[in-house]
Design a protein around this motif. Structure first.
Motif, PDB file in Angstrom:
ATOM      1  N   GLY A  83     -11.010 -32.878  24.863  1.00 47.95           N
ATOM      2  CA  GLY A  83     -11.339 -34.276  25.001  1.00 47.95           C
ATOM      3  C   GLY A  83     -10.107 -35.093  25.326  1.00 47.95           C
ATOM      4  N   GLY A  84     -10.313 -36.386  25.574  1.00 48.03           N
ATOM      5  CA  GLY A  84      -9.179 -37.245  25.885  1.00 48.03           C
ATOM      6  C   GLY A  84      -9.651 -38.558  26.474  1.00 48.03           C
ATOM      7  N   ASP A  85      -8.744 -39.207  27.230  1.00 52.71           N
ATOM      8  CA  ASP A  85      -9.068 -40.501  27.813  1.00 52.71           C
ATOM      9  C   ASP A  85      -9.302 -40.370  29.313  1.00 52.71           C
ATOM     10  OD1 ASP A  85      -5.611 -41.737  27.827  1.00 52.71           O
ATOM     11  OD2 ASP A  85      -6.573 -40.039  28.817  1.00 52.71           O
ATOM     12  N   LEU A  86      -9.413 -41.514  29.978  1.00 52.02           N
ATOM     13  CA  LEU A  86      -9.706 -41.547  31.406  1.00 52.02           C
ATOM     14  C   LEU A  86      -8.674 -40.769  32.207  1.00 52.02           C
ATOM     15  CD1 LEU A  86     -11.187 -42.708  33.904  1.00 52.02           C
ATOM     16  CD2 LEU A  86      -9.737 -44.733  33.690  1.00 52.02           C
ATOM     17  N   VAL A  87      -7.393 -40.976  31.912  1.00 55.19           N
ATOM     18  CA  VAL A  87      -6.327 -40.330  32.695  1.00 55.19           C
ATOM     19  C   VAL A  87      -6.379 -38.818  32.542  1.00 55.19           C
ATOM     20  CG1 VAL A  87      -3.824 -40.084  32.930  1.00 55.19           C
ATOM     21  CG2 VAL A  87      -4.837 -42.356  32.663  1.00 55.19           C
ATOM     22  N   THR A  88      -6.616 -38.327  31.313  1.00 55.37           N
ATOM     23  CA  THR A  88      -6.651 -36.868  31.120  1.00 55.37           C
ATOM     24  C   THR A  88      -7.836 -36.252  31.847  1.00 55.37           C
ATOM     25  OG1 THR A  88      -7.906 -37.063  29.052  1.00 55.37           O
ATOM     26  CG2 THR A  88      -5.506 -37.031  28.888  1.00 55.37           C
ATOM     27  N   LEU A  89      -8.967 -36.947  31.905  1.00 52.82           N
ATOM     28  CA  LEU A  89     -10.124 -36.397  32.599  1.00 52.82           C
ATOM     29  C   LEU A  89      -9.890 -36.343  34.106  1.00 52.82           C
ATOM     30  CD1 LEU A  89     -12.926 -35.252  32.476  1.00 52.82           C
ATOM     31  CD2 LEU A  89     -13.857 -37.565  32.488  1.00 52.82           C
ATOM     32  N   VAL A  90      -9.321 -37.413  34.670  1.00 50.51           N
ATOM     33  CA  VAL A  90      -8.998 -37.387  36.105  1.00 50.51           C
ATOM     34  C   VAL A  90      -8.008 -36.258  36.391  1.00 50.51           C
ATOM     35  CG1 VAL A  90      -7.970 -38.674  38.016  1.00 50.51           C
ATOM     36  CG2 VAL A  90      -9.467 -39.845  36.397  1.00 50.51           C
ATOM     37  N   ALA A  91      -7.031 -36.094  35.497  1.00 52.27           N
ATOM     38  CA  ALA A  91      -6.050 -35.017  35.677  1.00 52.27           C
ATOM     39  C   ALA A  91      -6.725 -33.656  35.683  1.00 52.27           C
ATOM     40  CB  ALA A  91      -4.989 -35.093  34.570  1.00 52.27           C
ATOM     41  N   ARG A  92      -7.637 -33.418  34.721  1.00 53.25           N
ATOM     42  CA  ARG A  92      -8.312 -32.122  34.662  1.00 53.25           C
ATOM     43  C   ARG A  92      -9.189 -31.890  35.876  1.00 53.25           C
ATOM     44  NH1 ARG A  92      -8.706 -29.475  29.957  1.00 53.25           N
ATOM     45  NH2 ARG A  92      -9.330 -27.828  31.411  1.00 53.25           N
ATOM     46  N   SER A  93      -9.836 -32.953  36.365  1.00 50.87           N
ATOM     47  CA  SER A  93     -10.709 -32.795  37.528  1.00 50.87           C
ATOM     48  C   SER A  93      -9.923 -32.429  38.778  1.00 50.87           C
ATOM     49  CB  SER A  93     -11.500 -34.086  37.763  1.00 50.87           C
ATOM     50  OG  SER A  93     -10.664 -35.101  38.292  1.00 50.87           O
ATOM     51  N   GLN A  94      -8.672 -32.870  38.844  1.00 49.43           N
ATOM     52  CA  GLN A  94      -7.848 -32.626  40.034  1.00 49.43           C
ATOM     53  C   GLN A  94      -6.814 -31.519  39.823  1.00 49.43           C
ATOM     54  OE1 GLN A  94      -8.749 -34.440  42.808  1.00 49.43           O
ATOM     55  NE2 GLN A  94     -10.345 -35.024  41.345  1.00 49.43           N
ATOM     56  N   GLN A  95      -6.920 -30.828  38.667  1.00 49.54           N
ATOM     57  CA  GLN A  95      -5.995 -29.737  38.344  1.00 49.54           C
ATOM     58  C   GLN A  95      -4.550 -30.233  38.313  1.00 49.54           C
ATOM     59  OE1 GLN A  95      -6.786 -26.178  40.690  1.00 49.54           O
ATOM     60  NE2 GLN A  95      -8.908 -26.813  40.980  1.00 49.54           N
ATOM     61  N   LEU A  96      -4.360 -31.379  37.685  1.00 48.74           N
ATOM     62  CA  LEU A  96      -3.040 -31.974  37.540  1.00 48.74           C
ATOM     63  C   LEU A  96      -2.678 -32.065  36.067  1.00 48.74           C
ATOM     64  CD1 LEU A  96      -3.425 -34.903  40.105  1.00 48.74           C
ATOM     65  CD2 LEU A  96      -2.174 -32.781  40.470  1.00 48.74           C
ATOM     66  N   ASP A  97      -1.433 -32.410  35.802  1.00 41.58           N
ATOM     67  CA  ASP A  97      -0.950 -32.623  34.443  1.00 41.58           C
ATOM     68  C   ASP A  97      -0.932 -34.126  34.184  1.00 41.58           C
ATOM     69  OD1 ASP A  97       0.940 -31.099  32.164  1.00 41.58           O
ATOM     70  OD2 ASP A  97       1.334 -33.230  32.420  1.00 41.58           O
ATOM     71  N   ASP A  98      -1.604 -34.558  33.091  1.00 42.55           N
ATOM     72  CA  ASP A  98      -1.749 -35.994  32.880  1.00 42.55           C
ATOM     73  C   ASP A  98      -0.422 -36.690  32.614  1.00 42.55           C
ATOM     74  OD1 ASP A  98      -2.200 -34.406  30.356  1.00 42.55           O
ATOM     75  OD2 ASP A  98      -1.958 -36.393  29.487  1.00 42.55           O
ATOM     76  N   LYS A  99       0.599 -35.980  32.177  1.00 43.01           N
ATOM     77  CA  LYS A  99       1.906 -36.601  31.930  1.00 43.01           C
ATOM     78  C   LYS A  99       2.823 -36.440  33.140  1.00 43.01           C
ATOM     79  CE  LYS A  99       1.746 -36.100  26.900  1.00 43.01           C
ATOM     80  NZ  LYS A  99       0.337 -35.693  26.863  1.00 43.01           N
ATOM     81  N   ARG A 100       2.987 -35.224  33.605  1.00 45.14           N
ATOM     82  CA  ARG A 100       3.904 -34.991  34.716  1.00 45.14           C
ATOM     83  C   ARG A 100       3.403 -35.622  36.011  1.00 45.14           C
ATOM     84  NH1 ARG A 100       3.993 -29.797  34.498  1.00 45.14           N
ATOM     85  NH2 ARG A 100       2.451 -29.495  36.121  1.00 45.14           N
ATOM     86  N   ASP A 101       2.077 -35.620  36.201  1.00 46.46           N
ATOM     87  CA  ASP A 101       1.504 -36.139  37.446  1.00 46.46           C
ATOM     88  C   ASP A 101       0.886 -37.523  37.259  1.00 46.46           C
ATOM     89  OD1 ASP A 101       0.290 -32.806  37.963  1.00 46.46           O
ATOM     90  OD2 ASP A 101       2.099 -33.706  38.807  1.00 46.46           O
ATOM     91  N   TYR A 102       1.361 -38.269  36.274  1.00 51.99           N
ATOM     92  CA  TYR A 102       0.766 -39.565  35.949  1.00 51.99           C
ATOM     93  C   TYR A 102       0.752 -40.501  37.163  1.00 51.99           C
ATOM     94  CZ  TYR A 102       0.067 -44.069  33.621  1.00 51.99           C
ATOM     95  OH  TYR A 102      -0.397 -45.294  33.254  1.00 51.99           O
TER      96      TYR A 102
END
Length: 706
Positions: A83-102
């Motif tokens: 689970g998480g917030d909006l940014v973490t979900l977008v990151a997971r959908s795009q196979q990105l890292d929510d911190k490094r690829d913020y």
């Protein structure tokens, strides 16, 4: 994957300051429904939530996102626990890292909003550099005419290798839709093509003058998002990496390639003793004679020409028929036996007794195993301590227990779905349980591990059932032992004695697909509620079905009931008024079940008014009181999530709509969907409380739990 760092054709983006990023997120939160509809086309709005199967965007209801209020944008996947917030979900959908690829994630959201290329850093902001460093590999994807379609960049980072695709037409760092195959100009003129995992492995074979290809992202590539049409009319060899993920991907890809029109499809078996993840690039590096290996390697046929046998071939074939695993033809090598029955009929107890006899090589109700069989019992219903009690209550001799100790392996209740990840876990557990391949694999019950695939339907849907049988159950068998027999335990709808006499097996949920697929069926039915006997019916595809039997459990053993109807001491008929209460209970439960199938659900008051003086239920007040009693005893629960079923709120009811076990609701134009309770009536206090586990039903006038 959508991200925006094109190192060849676009200007370097500037660093976003926090104020601009927060403004972008605020704007997205104001338009969450539209944004998630774009991000996840397979998702659906259910009331105040957006639901889908997982972060990859598959259909389903496991993942929920809040759409309104202070929790807007927060998400939770009940299957994976993530689970998480909006940014973490977008990151997971795009196979990105929510911190490094913020920065990249915020630009993605900004572009969707239609904002200009934002450059709002402070006056001293410096141009951003690629946080992954310089790419260490690059592979170009061309169409059959040699036109560049996409590129894949590889980066070796301290966290491991990462890949970034570039869509030439869209001029974005994302995978094209559909995703192309690698090396298409060579595929166009080749007769035989080797499919491997990843561009490095493909290029290693290409350098050996072997026509090879890969799907973008290798084993992680969604087969349904790849364009396999260049393999039409080709002979395809699939060389999987030496791991479970590779083998599973090979099977999924093989079926899709066959459907795309390949003339033949074979899966190659990696050599014994090779390390995990060993692939074609490793083989070339080891200076293996790859051409010779491709010709001589063991391979499994997925698609070749359709087997055709002349009458003469069959007439002259004197080879022996394989011995039944369980005679007479109840379970054959590579066959599938489905054991069905209504809730509370005793399927699991009956099955455990049957498996114990099969594993010990002993006959059971005129059925006889060919030898002591190695059986893996994958059960997803009974918890460890209660499973232990059932095992210890089996009436076994010492010599039988000696045989059973190593032959019958079982799981306690699992909370696992047989999706791709579940298949790998189950296959690994089964292989680790035995030194040799098992003779029989048992799944009990289907419902608790059911995966319907992209349709996200229930086991009542024939297409979903066929997907589960072909893409999940058969894959599990192929991954462990293709000749193993399968036993599946499944529930039936409630049915009348007349329906039972006419066609009992039609009561199985998903019967259309099941009956066309299984080789044999057994069905348990309780003809009289207050009697201990059961009826056992058979349906065999590979031989004559045995006569149905009236069976009874006596001293822990299942046996044929006496023909004269003698009952076991202490199990006499209850008093007449008890029988009448039981009759009314069964009528009410059956009506709720049948009405829901027709798209009709009721509150307690609505039900009492609708069925007053019908079917012997009595007056409205009598029915209402009986519903109260049945709710206290656990036969009736309630659901309040009416939005999920497009229902109006349950007015004039503090309970909600009535719900019974195995209830399915017929939604207009959407077929049947399972209805799970959200609340129950506490038997001790009478309070209406939230349900902790909607799959568990406790009946307080009986000594068992489902």
């Amino acid at each position: 994957m959508n991200n925006w760092m094109d190192f060849n054709d676009a200007q370097e983006p500037t660093i976003l300051d926090e104020l601009a990023a927060e403004d972008v997120k605020r704007r997205i939160l104001d338009r969450l429904t539209d944004f998630f509809g774009y991000l996840y086309p397979n998702g659906k709005v259910k009331g105040k939530k957006f639901v889908l199967g997982n972060v990859a965007g598959d259909k389903g209801k496991s993942l929920e996102v809040e759409l309104t209020g202070e929790r807007a944008g927060l998400w939770h996947d009940f299957e994976s626990g993530e689970g998480g917030d909006l940014v973490t979900l977008v990151a997971r959908s795009q196979q990105l890292d929510d911190k490094r690829d913020y920065q990249t994630i915020v630009r993605f959201m900004a572009e969707w909003l239609g904002l200009p290329s934002i450059s709002v850093g402070s006056a001293n902001a410096q141009p951003a550099v690629d946080e992954l460093g310089a790419h260490t590999g690059k592979w170009d994807y061309h169409d059959g005419n040699g036109n560049l379609m996409a590129c894949v960049y590889r980066y070796d980072t301290p966290e491991g290798k990462q890949f970034r695709p570039w869509d030439v037409k869209a001029r974005k760092h994302q995978a094209p839709n559909p995703r192309p195959l690698y090396n298409q100009p060579r595929i166009k003129t080749a007769e035989e093509v080797v499919l491997v995992e990843g561009e490095k492995a493909a290029q290693a074979l290409i350098d050996q003058n072997i026509c090879a290809t890969t799907a973008m992202n290798g084993a992680n590539a969604p087969v349904e998002k790849t364009d396999w049409s260049p393999l039409q009319n080709k002979k395809v060899l699939i060389w999987p990496d030496n791991d479970e993920a590779g083998i599973l991907y090979a099977r999924n890809a093989a079926q899709t390639i066959a459907d795309a029109g390949a003339t033949s499809v074979f899966i190659l078996k990696p050599p014994e003793g090779k390390p995990e993840k060993w692939d074609a690039a490793d083989a070339v590096a080891e200076q293996t004679d790859v051409r010779h290996w491709l010709v001589t390697v063991e391979r499994k046929t997925v698609k070749d020409s359709v087997p055709v046998y002349s009458f003469g071939d069959l007439w002259d074939d004197n080879s022996p028929t394989p011995a039944d695993l369980l005679s007479p033809r109840v379970l054959t090598p590579g066959g599938m036996l489905v054991i069905g029955g209504a809730p509370k009929v005793g399927k699991s107890d009956f099955l455990l007794n049957l498996l114990a006899h099969m594993a010990a090589g002993l006959p059971f109700l005129d059925m006889r195993p060919s030898r002591p069989l190695k059986i893996f019992y994958l059960q997803a219903e009974v918890q460890y301590h209660y499973l232990k009690e059932r095992v210890q209550q089996l009436p076994l001799k010492d010599y039988q227990i000696t045989q059973l100790r190593e032959n019958l392996m079982m799981t306690a209740r699992m909370k696992m779905v047989l999706n791709e990840q579940g298949l790998r876990l189950a296959a690994r557990s089964i292989r680790n349980a035995f030194s040799d391949a098992p003779d029989v694999i048992v799944i009990d019950p289907i419902r608790n591990v059911f995966d319907s695939g992209p349709e996200a339907s229930s086991e009542n849907d024939n297409n979903a059932m066929m997907y589960f049988l072909q893409q999940r159950v058969e894959q599990l068998r192929d991954m462990v032992s293709p000749e193993a027999g399968l036993i599946l335990v499944h529930h039936t709808r409630k049915m009348s004695k007349k329906q039972l006499e006419e066609d009992p097996f039609q009561a199985l949920s998903g019967a259309g697909s099941l009956r066309g697929y299984y080789t044999s069926g057994m069905l348990l039915f309780k003809p009289e509620e207050m009697e201990p006997e059961r009826m056992l019916y058979y349906e065999l595809r590979n031989g004559s079905s045995p006569d149905s039997k009236r069976i009874i459990k006596r001293n822990g053993q299942w046996c044929e009931a006496p023909a004269n109807g003698v009952r076991i001491a202490g199990e006499e008929m209850g008093k007449k008024h008890d029988a009448e209460r039981i009759r009314k209970r069964e009528v009410i439960v059956q009506i709720l079940h049948d009405e829901a199938l027709q798209g009709n659900v009721y509150t307690a008051n609505q039900f009492s008014e609708r069925f007053e003086n019908q079917r012997g239920l009595g007056a409205k007040a009598t029915i209402y009181e009986r519903i109260h009693v049945l709710a206290t005893k656990g036969y009736i629960k309630f659901f309040r999530n009416h939005q999920e079923y497009n229902l109006p709120s349950a007015r004039r009811s503090k309970w909600g709509y009535l719900c019974v076990e195995d209830m399915s609701y017929g939604m207009d134009g959407k077929g049947l969907c399972n209805v799970s309770p959200t609340h129950f009536k506490c038997s001790k206090t009478g309070a209406v409380l939230p349900v902790e586990n909607p799959e568990v039903w406790v009946y307080h006038d009986q000594d068992f739990v489902r």
